[in-house]
Write a protein that holds these residues in place. Structure first.
Motif, PDB file in Angstrom:
ATOM      1  N   TRP A 194      42.378  33.319  33.649  1.00 51.17           N
ATOM      2  CA  TRP A 194      41.986  31.979  34.073  1.00 51.17           C
ATOM      3  C   TRP A 194      41.454  31.203  32.871  1.00 51.17           C
ATOM      4  CZ3 TRP A 194      42.902  30.473  39.070  1.00 51.17           C
ATOM      5  CH2 TRP A 194      43.218  31.506  39.960  1.00 51.17           C
ATOM      6  N   LYS A 195      41.768  29.920  32.819  1.00 52.88           N
ATOM      7  CA  LYS A 195      41.369  29.072  31.701  1.00 52.88           C
ATOM      8  C   LYS A 195      40.234  28.140  32.120  1.00 52.88           C
ATOM      9  CE  LYS A 195      43.274  25.578  28.533  1.00 52.88           C
ATOM     10  NZ  LYS A 195      44.481  24.792  28.174  1.00 52.88           N
ATOM     11  N   PHE A 233      37.822  28.667  26.828  1.00 58.08           N
ATOM     12  CA  PHE A 233      37.879  30.129  26.822  1.00 58.08           C
ATOM     13  C   PHE A 233      38.687  30.626  28.005  1.00 58.08           C
ATOM     14  CE2 PHE A 233      33.974  29.326  29.287  1.00 58.08           C
ATOM     15  CZ  PHE A 233      34.165  30.157  30.391  1.00 58.08           C
ATOM     16  N   TYR A 234      38.945  31.919  28.011  1.00 54.16           N
ATOM     17  CA  TYR A 234      39.786  32.540  29.031  1.00 54.16           C
ATOM     18  C   TYR A 234      39.037  33.707  29.658  1.00 54.16           C
ATOM     19  CZ  TYR A 234      43.304  29.710  26.744  1.00 54.16           C
ATOM     20  OH  TYR A 234      43.986  28.649  26.218  1.00 54.16           O
ATOM     21  N   GLU A 235      39.116  33.774  30.974  1.00 53.23           N
ATOM     22  CA  GLU A 235      38.498  34.892  31.689  1.00 53.23           C
ATOM     23  C   GLU A 235      39.593  35.860  32.108  1.00 53.23           C
ATOM     24  OE1 GLU A 235      35.521  35.923  35.439  1.00 53.23           O
ATOM     25  OE2 GLU A 235      36.295  33.885  35.211  1.00 53.23           O
ATOM     26  N   ALA A 291      37.080  35.718  26.721  1.00 48.69           N
ATOM     27  CA  ALA A 291      37.688  35.772  25.387  1.00 48.69           C
ATOM     28  C   ALA A 291      38.128  34.387  24.942  1.00 48.69           C
ATOM     29  CB  ALA A 291      38.881  36.723  25.396  1.00 48.69           C
ATOM     30  N   TYR A 292      38.108  34.178  23.623  1.00 48.27           N
ATOM     31  CA  TYR A 292      38.622  32.960  23.014  1.00 48.27           C
ATOM     32  C   TYR A 292      40.010  33.227  22.444  1.00 48.27           C
ATOM     33  CZ  TYR A 292      33.970  30.763  23.061  1.00 48.27           C
ATOM     34  OH  TYR A 292      32.775  30.210  23.436  1.00 48.27           O
ATOM     35  N   ASN A 351      47.860  32.448  49.520  1.00 51.45           N
ATOM     36  CA  ASN A 351      46.636  31.648  49.479  1.00 51.45           C
ATOM     37  C   ASN A 351      46.155  31.267  48.082  1.00 51.45           C
ATOM     38  OD1 ASN A 351      45.931  31.651  52.426  1.00 51.45           O
ATOM     39  ND2 ASN A 351      45.976  33.865  52.077  1.00 51.45           N
ATOM     40  N   ILE A 352      46.945  31.566  47.041  1.00 49.55           N
ATOM     41  CA  ILE A 352      46.480  31.303  45.680  1.00 49.55           C
ATOM     42  C   ILE A 352      46.246  29.814  45.434  1.00 49.55           C
ATOM     43  CG2 ILE A 352      48.795  31.100  44.684  1.00 49.55           C
ATOM     44  CD1 ILE A 352      45.681  32.752  43.072  1.00 49.55           C
ATOM     45  N   HIS A 353      46.919  28.948  46.206  1.00 48.45           N
ATOM     46  CA  HIS A 353      46.756  27.509  45.996  1.00 48.45           C
ATOM     47  C   HIS A 353      45.328  27.046  46.273  1.00 48.45           C
ATOM     48  CE1 HIS A 353      47.746  27.933  50.272  1.00 48.45           C
ATOM     49  NE2 HIS A 353      47.116  26.779  50.475  1.00 48.45           N
ATOM     50  N   PHE A 354      44.604  27.770  47.123  1.00 49.63           N
ATOM     51  CA  PHE A 354      43.205  27.418  47.349  1.00 49.63           C
ATOM     52  C   PHE A 354      42.378  27.642  46.082  1.00 49.63           C
ATOM     53  CE2 PHE A 354      44.392  28.615  51.823  1.00 49.63           C
ATOM     54  CZ  PHE A 354      44.300  27.328  52.345  1.00 49.63           C
ATOM     55  N   ARG A 355      42.736  28.691  45.344  1.00 49.01           N
ATOM     56  CA  ARG A 355      41.990  29.022  44.126  1.00 49.01           C
ATOM     57  C   ARG A 355      42.392  28.130  42.958  1.00 49.01           C
ATOM     58  NH1 ARG A 355      39.734  29.122  40.351  1.00 49.01           N
ATOM     59  NH2 ARG A 355      38.588  30.762  39.235  1.00 49.01           N
ATOM     60  N   THR A 356      43.697  27.873  42.803  1.00 53.80           N
ATOM     61  CA  THR A 356      44.162  27.071  41.670  1.00 53.80           C
ATOM     62  C   THR A 356      43.813  25.586  41.827  1.00 53.80           C
ATOM     63  OG1 THR A 356      46.347  26.932  42.716  1.00 53.80           O
ATOM     64  CG2 THR A 356      46.026  28.639  41.042  1.00 53.80           C
ATOM     65  N   ALA A 357      43.336  25.197  42.992  1.00 55.77           N
ATOM     66  CA  ALA A 357      42.850  23.830  43.174  1.00 55.77           C
ATOM     67  C   ALA A 357      41.576  23.588  42.371  1.00 55.77           C
ATOM     68  CB  ALA A 357      42.593  23.556  44.653  1.00 55.77           C
ATOM     69  N   HIS A 358      40.915  24.669  41.945  1.00 56.47           N
ATOM     70  CA  HIS A 358      39.634  24.556  41.239  1.00 56.47           C
ATOM     71  C   HIS A 358      39.749  24.767  39.734  1.00 56.47           C
ATOM     72  CE1 HIS A 358      37.259  24.290  44.955  1.00 56.47           C
ATOM     73  NE2 HIS A 358      38.079  25.196  45.447  1.00 56.47           N
ATOM     74  N   SER A 359      40.650  25.650  39.286  1.00 48.16           N
ATOM     75  CA  SER A 359      40.826  25.868  37.846  1.00 48.16           C
ATOM     76  C   SER A 359      42.204  26.456  37.591  1.00 48.16           C
ATOM     77  CB  SER A 359      39.728  26.777  37.270  1.00 48.16           C
ATOM     78  OG  SER A 359      39.776  28.056  37.864  1.00 48.16           O
ATOM     79  N   GLU A 360      42.593  26.467  36.322  1.00 50.30           N
ATOM     80  CA  GLU A 360      43.963  26.825  35.945  1.00 50.30           C
ATOM     81  C   GLU A 360      44.175  28.335  35.849  1.00 50.30           C
ATOM     82  OE1 GLU A 360      47.089  26.277  32.196  1.00 50.30           O
ATOM     83  OE2 GLU A 360      45.270  25.044  32.280  1.00 50.30           O
TER      84      GLU A 360
END
Length: 247
Positions: free
Chosen positions: A88-89, A36-38, A129-130, A59-68
């Protein structure tokens, strides 16, 4: 005799399978997988928009280290200004829970992005959402602008309006003036809501394509059918940020 017939009728009814209402649009039990997508929307204080985007870029790389991160945009036209929209996926809800727990322990993310930006944000909203089964997430051919169209449909779900809606979307796709990126059906948030994300080379090419679609009889027929199930719709023109995977 009456009691015997009544009992026989009930027995036969119990053996008969329950009718299934099918729709190629359906989510829930008929969703292909748990992905799903947030959709997250941040409304920022007017004087803090640039500061927020610069901090996010850094600083987005800190967040994208956890999810796409699927994409991140600023809102150019339509609705409230000084707004950032990002998608976010997640593999499933357990995955999102795991990510949120990890973020709560990530001191670099909290200290360098979260805490400094809290004072810049006026309001936050999210929806789950799906991606609909008949549409896969696409990528644009090159950099451009995006249009997010939100359709609020009548209660009844995709079994009522899904097929007509799909025909209307496909009628626009077949003209080729815009590329369909994804069609999403809300699971949490306002129900019976569909988000359609389009890519266009520019705002002007979109305007020319829309003019063409309004004169195409195939589009007109499909839209007239779908609009019978429509409550309201709204669109926004989105500009991708420099760090957005979808450009």
């Amino acid at each position: 005799m009456l009691c015997l017939r009544s009992g026989l009728t009930r027995a036969l009814a119990a053996r008969m399978p329950t009718p299934q209402v099918c729709s190629s649009f359906a989510t829930g039990p008929r969703q292909y997988d748990g992905t799903f997508y947030e959709f997250r929307t941040y409304c920022l204080k007017p004087s803090k928009m640039n500061e927020f985007l610069e901090n996010m870029k850094k600083n987005i790389h800190f967040r994208t280290a956890h999810s796409e991160l699927v994409g991140c945009w600023s809102v150019e036209f339509g609705g409230r200004m000084n707004k950032v929209f990002h998608i976010w996926k997640y593999d499933n809800f357990a995955h999102r829970t795991k990510v949120r727990k990890a973020l709560a322990k990530d001191k670099e993310w909290q200290e360098q992005f979260l805490i400094p930006n809290l004072a810049l944000i006026d309001k936050q909203e999210n929806e789950i959402a799906y991606l609909v089964p008949w549409c896969k997430l696409e990528k644009p051919p090159k950099e451009g602008v995006y249009e997010l169209v939100i359709f609020q449909m009548k209660p009844g779900g995709p079994a009522l309006w899904g097929d007509a809606f799909q025909r209307a979307i496909n009628a626009h796709v077949n003209l080729g003036y815009s590329k369909l990126i994804g069609v999403f059906h809300t699971e949490y948030g306002a129900l019976n809501r569909v988000h359609v994300l389009w890519w266009n080379e520019s705002a002007d090419s979109r305007a020319a394509g829309r003019h063409q679609s309004h004169e195409d009889p195939r589009v007109v027929v499909a839209v007239r059918e779908s609009v019978n199930y429509l409550v309201s719709q709204q669109n926004t023109l989105l500009i991708p940020t420099s760090f957005s995977p979808l450009k």
